[in-house]
Design a protein around this motif. Sequence first.
Motif, mmCIF file in Angstrom:
data_model
loop_
_atom_site.group_PDB
_atom_site.id
_atom_site.type_symbol
_atom_site.label_atom_id
_atom_site.label_comp_id
_atom_site.label_asym_id
_atom_site.label_seq_id
_atom_site.Cartn_x
_atom_site.Cartn_y
_atom_site.Cartn_z
ATOM 1 N N PHE A 134 0.827 -1.196 0.000
ATOM 2 C CA PHE A 134 0.000 0.000 0.000
ATOM 3 C C PHE A 134 0.869 1.257 0.000
ATOM 4 C CE2 PHE A 134 -1.652 -3.398 2.623
ATOM 5 C CZ PHE A 134 -2.995 -3.505 2.329
ATOM 6 N N THR A 135 0.251 2.385 -0.379
ATOM 7 C CA THR A 135 0.807 3.684 -0.034
ATOM 8 C C THR A 135 -0.133 4.309 0.996
ATOM 9 O OG1 THR A 135 -0.377 4.981 -1.719
ATOM 10 C CG2 THR A 135 1.733 3.966 -2.363
ATOM 11 N N ALA A 136 0.433 5.195 1.844
ATOM 12 C CA ALA A 136 -0.361 5.782 2.921
ATOM 13 C C ALA A 136 -1.533 6.593 2.373
ATOM 14 C CB ALA A 136 0.530 6.658 3.807
ATOM 15 N N TRP A 137 -1.275 7.373 1.316
ATOM 16 C CA TRP A 137 -2.362 8.181 0.755
ATOM 17 C C TRP A 137 -3.440 7.293 0.149
ATOM 18 C CZ3 TRP A 137 -2.364 11.942 -3.990
ATOM 19 C CH2 TRP A 137 -3.454 12.801 -3.882
ATOM 20 N N GLY A 138 -3.027 6.201 -0.474
ATOM 21 C CA GLY A 138 -4.001 5.261 -1.009
ATOM 22 C C GLY A 138 -4.927 4.737 0.080
ATOM 23 N N VAL A 139 -4.341 4.392 1.240
ATOM 24 C CA VAL A 139 -5.145 3.905 2.362
ATOM 25 C C VAL A 139 -6.064 5.002 2.885
ATOM 26 C CG1 VAL A 139 -5.059 3.034 4.730
ATOM 27 C CG2 VAL A 139 -3.450 2.157 3.018
ATOM 28 N N ASP A 140 -5.552 6.222 3.003
ATOM 29 C CA ASP A 140 -6.366 7.337 3.495
ATOM 30 C C ASP A 140 -7.598 7.548 2.615
ATOM 31 O OD1 ASP A 140 -4.592 7.769 5.552
ATOM 32 O OD2 ASP A 140 -3.572 9.458 4.577
ATOM 33 N N ILE A 141 -7.392 7.524 1.293
ATOM 34 C CA ILE A 141 -8.505 7.754 0.371
ATOM 35 C C ILE A 141 -9.493 6.590 0.422
ATOM 36 C CG2 ILE A 141 -9.153 8.072 -2.046
ATOM 37 C CD1 ILE A 141 -6.427 9.425 -2.461
ATOM 38 N N ALA A 142 -8.969 5.360 0.513
ATOM 39 C CA ALA A 142 -9.839 4.183 0.607
ATOM 40 C C ALA A 142 -10.757 4.287 1.827
ATOM 41 C CB ALA A 142 -8.998 2.919 0.667
ATOM 42 N N ARG A 143 -10.204 4.714 2.956
ATOM 43 C CA ARG A 143 -11.010 4.875 4.169
ATOM 44 C C ARG A 143 -12.025 5.999 3.999
ATOM 45 N NH1 ARG A 143 -6.342 4.080 8.922
ATOM 46 N NH2 ARG A 143 -6.145 1.805 8.643
ATOM 47 N N GLN A 144 -11.638 7.041 3.300
ATOM 48 C CA GLN A 144 -12.529 8.183 3.090
ATOM 49 C C GLN A 144 -13.765 7.791 2.294
ATOM 50 O OE1 GLN A 144 -10.648 11.652 1.249
ATOM 51 N NE2 GLN A 144 -12.529 12.067 0.107
ATOM 52 N N VAL A 145 -13.580 6.947 1.268
ATOM 53 C CA VAL A 145 -14.699 6.600 0.388
ATOM 54 C C VAL A 145 -15.348 5.264 0.745
ATOM 55 C CG1 VAL A 145 -13.708 7.922 -1.514
ATOM 56 C CG2 VAL A 145 -13.194 5.480 -1.346
ATOM 57 N N GLY A 146 -14.806 4.559 1.751
ATOM 58 C CA GLY A 146 -15.396 3.290 2.150
ATOM 59 C C GLY A 146 -15.063 2.130 1.238
ATOM 60 N N THR A 161 -13.018 -1.209 0.356
ATOM 61 C CA THR A 161 -12.278 -2.287 0.996
ATOM 62 C C THR A 161 -10.957 -2.469 0.261
ATOM 63 O OG1 THR A 161 -14.272 -3.426 1.746
ATOM 64 C CG2 THR A 161 -12.266 -4.742 1.576
ATOM 65 N N CYS A 162 -9.857 -2.300 0.985
ATOM 66 C CA CYS A 162 -8.518 -2.302 0.399
ATOM 67 C C CYS A 162 -7.695 -3.412 1.046
ATOM 68 C CB CYS A 162 -7.874 -0.939 0.623
ATOM 69 S SG CYS A 162 -6.530 -0.561 -0.500
ATOM 70 N N ILE A 163 -7.342 -4.426 0.253
ATOM 71 C CA ILE A 163 -6.669 -5.619 0.760
ATOM 72 C C ILE A 163 -5.354 -5.798 0.014
ATOM 73 C CG2 ILE A 163 -6.833 -8.121 1.071
ATOM 74 C CD1 ILE A 163 -9.939 -7.692 0.854
ATOM 75 N N GLY A 164 -4.257 -5.920 0.738
ATOM 76 C CA GLY A 164 -2.952 -6.096 0.097
ATOM 77 C C GLY A 164 -2.147 -7.223 0.706
ATOM 78 N N ARG A 165 -0.954 -7.414 0.136
ATOM 79 C CA ARG A 165 -0.014 -8.449 0.598
ATOM 80 C C ARG A 165 -0.667 -9.820 0.617
ATOM 81 N NH1 ARG A 165 3.192 -5.138 5.426
ATOM 82 N NH2 ARG A 165 3.834 -3.394 4.098
ATOM 83 N N MET A 166 -1.437 -10.122 -0.443
ATOM 84 C CA MET A 166 -2.121 -11.410 -0.555
ATOM 85 C C MET A 166 -1.156 -12.460 -1.089
ATOM 86 S SD MET A 166 -5.845 -10.291 -2.101
ATOM 87 C CE MET A 166 -6.192 -11.992 -2.558
ATOM 88 N N ARG A 167 -0.622 -13.264 -0.190
ATOM 89 C CA ARG A 167 0.313 -14.321 -0.562
ATOM 90 C C ARG A 167 0.005 -15.564 0.260
ATOM 91 N NH1 ARG A 167 5.045 -12.166 -3.207
ATOM 92 N NH2 ARG A 167 4.917 -9.891 -3.342
ATOM 93 N N GLY A 168 -0.304 -16.645 -0.428
ATOM 94 C CA GLY A 168 -0.631 -17.876 0.278
ATOM 95 C C GLY A 168 -1.854 -17.695 1.156
ATOM 96 N N SER A 222 -8.600 -1.157 5.030
ATOM 97 C CA SER A 222 -9.795 -0.321 4.904
ATOM 98 C C SER A 222 -10.978 -1.198 4.531
ATOM 99 C CB SER A 222 -9.586 0.744 3.825
ATOM 100 O OG SER A 222 -10.769 1.479 3.587
ATOM 101 N N GLY A 223 -12.144 -0.883 5.083
ATOM 102 C CA GLY A 223 -13.366 -1.583 4.703
ATOM 103 C C GLY A 223 -13.451 -3.022 5.152
ATOM 104 N N ALA A 224 -12.872 -3.345 6.312
ATOM 105 C CA ALA A 224 -12.885 -4.726 6.797
ATOM 106 C C ALA A 224 -14.281 -5.205 7.158
ATOM 107 C CB ALA A 224 -11.955 -4.854 8.005
ATOM 108 N N ASP A 225 -15.239 -4.273 7.305
ATOM 109 C CA ASP A 225 -16.606 -4.659 7.648
ATOM 110 C C ASP A 225 -17.280 -5.464 6.548
ATOM 111 O OD1 ASP A 225 -16.319 -2.103 6.335
ATOM 112 O OD2 ASP A 225 -18.480 -1.829 6.532
ATOM 113 N N ARG A 226 -16.723 -5.456 5.327
ATOM 114 C CA ARG A 226 -17.303 -6.260 4.246
ATOM 115 C C ARG A 226 -16.853 -7.726 4.316
ATOM 116 N NH1 ARG A 226 -16.207 -1.557 1.151
ATOM 117 N NH2 ARG A 226 -18.107 -0.583 0.313
ATOM 118 N N LEU A 227 -15.806 -8.014 5.066
ATOM 119 C CA LEU A 227 -15.222 -9.353 5.055
ATOM 120 C C LEU A 227 -16.087 -10.352 5.827
ATOM 121 C CD1 LEU A 227 -11.419 -8.600 5.607
ATOM 122 C CD2 LEU A 227 -12.614 -9.062 3.460
ATOM 123 N N GLU A 228 -16.256 -11.533 5.237
ATOM 124 C CA GLU A 228 -16.906 -12.667 5.893
ATOM 125 C C GLU A 228 -15.892 -13.793 5.995
ATOM 126 O OE1 GLU A 228 -20.483 -13.754 3.879
ATOM 127 O OE2 GLU A 228 -21.512 -11.860 4.347
#
Length: 295
Positions: free
Chosen positions: A240-252, A254-261, A268-274
Amino acid sequence: MQLAELHEKANYVIAPDPSGNGLTRAVTGIDHTGAETQISVVEERPLTIYLNSQEVVTAMTIGDYPDFLAVGFLRNQGMLKDDEEITGIDYDEELETVVVRTASATTYEEKVKKKTRTSGCAVGTVFGDMMEGLDQVQLPQTPVKTSWLYGLAHKINTTPSLYLEAGAIHGTVLCQGNQPLVYMEDVGRHNAVDKIAGWMFLNGISADDKILYTTGRLTSEMVIKTALMGIPVLASRSGFTAWGVDIARQVGLTCIGRMRGKRFVCLSGADRLEWDIDPDAVPDEAKKSGRKGAA
């Protein structure tokens, strides 16, 4: 959720074509031992985009899907509105131009005057105010099962692609549930996203229940484009970049990174996760992942 579902076949609407004509060429060089070697390298060529009679931008691209790239670029820059009627798309391979024609006159002169260079590879360009329209974004609360994330990562990372063939390229994939639908590649991740935006616009595809997966960094540009496209979830195997995370939180978004294995991080937006699968049941990614370099 059964672990076997992670390995279901991916049924793409559009998938990469590593053997596509003109996308790569063989280049001969010398390797670290001094021996002659031949590898595939990705082609890169200019494409000048016109909106009606006005030249807008010249993008460096691999050359596939010029119609989707042009429409998606104009759409993501706010130069094509939701109700815009496109009367024609004319691509001239020899002149390396694509002209998008609309039924009504378009006004974009002020946007063309204001340019922002982005952090995207191959030097992306954003016209006008990068944040324009974000305050109007209302993303749907579409749930995201964690099993989908693992399944998507496995399917995408094992799909034959230009990346695996030659490297030096980014991929972006439009997904629905645990199925990848449209997989686009280009020298700049912004181009790959624009191709998907163009495909969605021309085919009237809803963004409400989609996930956008990218092989590149989750930057402000990627977050803004995803949000303005109306897609509620953005995921990547990169960081991620910090500004990317800030904007993701601002608009709601869900921002998921470092997906390995079995691992990922949601900033951001963890409330969507099941959480429908035990991470311990998911195999770890091999140290020599196919996504880390060309064969």
